[in-house]
Motif scaffolding. Structure first.
Motif: not given
Length: 341
Positions: A330-335, A337-341
């Motif tokens: 969640r933190r990576a997607i919010a930033a 930096r990630s596209k994984r589910l």
């Protein structure tokens, strides 16, 4: 079979003189690369001037500007590319035919495209259709004249490569360079530049009166009103006629500049609006799906977090690892930096 357009005894007289002249004066002396350079120089300049004039008039059947993604690419970029390819070709080969001929042609094409936007490089702004843009035409004509003189075998001050240079010749070259600089400061651009190749021309321009708007007149004639008045009278008598002919010739080959304060044409405004629309659509198409997918991933992770929230029973080590991994995602997607589910 169709009969020949000319009698057989006239074919020799029509075709042979040109090829004999070309072979004797250009091919045999080894001037073919320089000749191709001049051909590429003139051809690229005439083509790009025709192209920009068609774009300026808003002709529908002409392709128009190169604007990938709404970014207008000036033709000086293509000119630099041709110059680089020509330079790499010369250094990567042994300089034999046909590589040197190809390099000469590409170098001439690059010179025509780059010098056509010489004013843009000088002012670092788009002054192509303004009065300052006429410096590009001056640069192109000077380049063509220099190349033509070299092709004719006229070397500066008669200096032949490979011959020993003496101190007297070095002194003459230095004096000629000083007179050339003085002529340029006096506003005699053509006399100064051609004086590099033709000794004596810049000397005459250097000893004559400066033009009223030249740097020399501002420096030297501010305290000499009589000399400044003579310069203005000479300007009105001689130079204005030459400037009018030069202006007409430049308008013929390069197009008439846009007067200051004149609103842009409808074709120019239409092209600007279309470029902005294309850029906006491309930007939306590139970033909007990513943003929507990011929102969907965040919503799904939030639902999973709410479903597997803290309970009364202590979590196992596997559940703790899954929760930590979900929080990290969640933190990576919010930033972003990630596209994984």
């Amino acid at each position: 079979m169709h009969p020949p357009l000319l009698p057989a005894h006239l074919h020799f007289h029509v075709r042979r003189p040109f090829w004999d002249f070309y072979a004797h004066h250009i091919q045999d002396p080894g001037k073919q690369p320089l000749f191709l350079l001049l051909v590429g120089f003139i051809a690229s300049f005439l083509f790009i001037r025709f192209s920009v004039r068609m774009i300026r008039r808003g002709v529908k059947w002409w392709p128009g500007n190169v604007t990938p993604g709404g970014l207008h690419i000036h033709h000086v970029v293509f000119g630099i590319f041709f110059l680089l390819v020509a330079g790499f070709t010369v250094f990567a080969t042994d300089g034999s035919h046909p590589w040197i001929d190809v390099a000469g042609l590409l170098f001439g094409m690059g010179c025509g495209l780059v010098l056509d936007e010489f004013a843009l490089l000088l002012h670092l702004e788009d002054v192509y259709w303004s009065e300052q843009g006429r410096k590009s035409v001056d640069a192109v004509i000077i380049g063509i004249l220099f190349t033509g003189l070299l092709l004719l075998g006229y070397l500066p001050l008669g200096v032949t490569p490979g011959t020993p240079v003496r101190w007297g010749l070095i002194g003459i070259i230095s004096v000629n360079a000083c007179f050339t600089v003085v002529a340029l400061f006096k506003g005699k651009f053509w006399s100064g530049m051609l004086g590099i190749m033709v000794p004596g021309l810049s000397w005459i321009a250097a000893v004559r009166l400066a033009r009223p708007r030249s740097p020399w007149a501002r420096w030297r004639y501010s305290q000499r009103p009589r000399k400044f008045a003579r310069a203005r009278r000479r300007e009105a008598r001689w130079h204005r006629r030459g400037d009018a002919a030069r202006q007409w010739f430049f308008d013929l080959i390069a197009g008439k500049p846009t007067p200051p304060g004149v609103a842009p044409t409808r074709a120019h405004l239409f092209a600007e609006r279309m470029a902005q629309r294309v850029a906006a659509r491309l930007e939306h198409a590139a970033y909007a799906p990513l943003d929507q997918a990011r929102v969907r991933r965040l919503a799904r992770l939030n639902r999973l977090a709410a479903k597997h929230g803290p309970s009364t029973t202590p979590p196992t080590s596997a559940e703790s690892a899954r929760r930590r991994a979900a929080a990290a995602r969640r933190r990576a997607i919010a930033a972003g930096r990630s596209k994984r589910l």
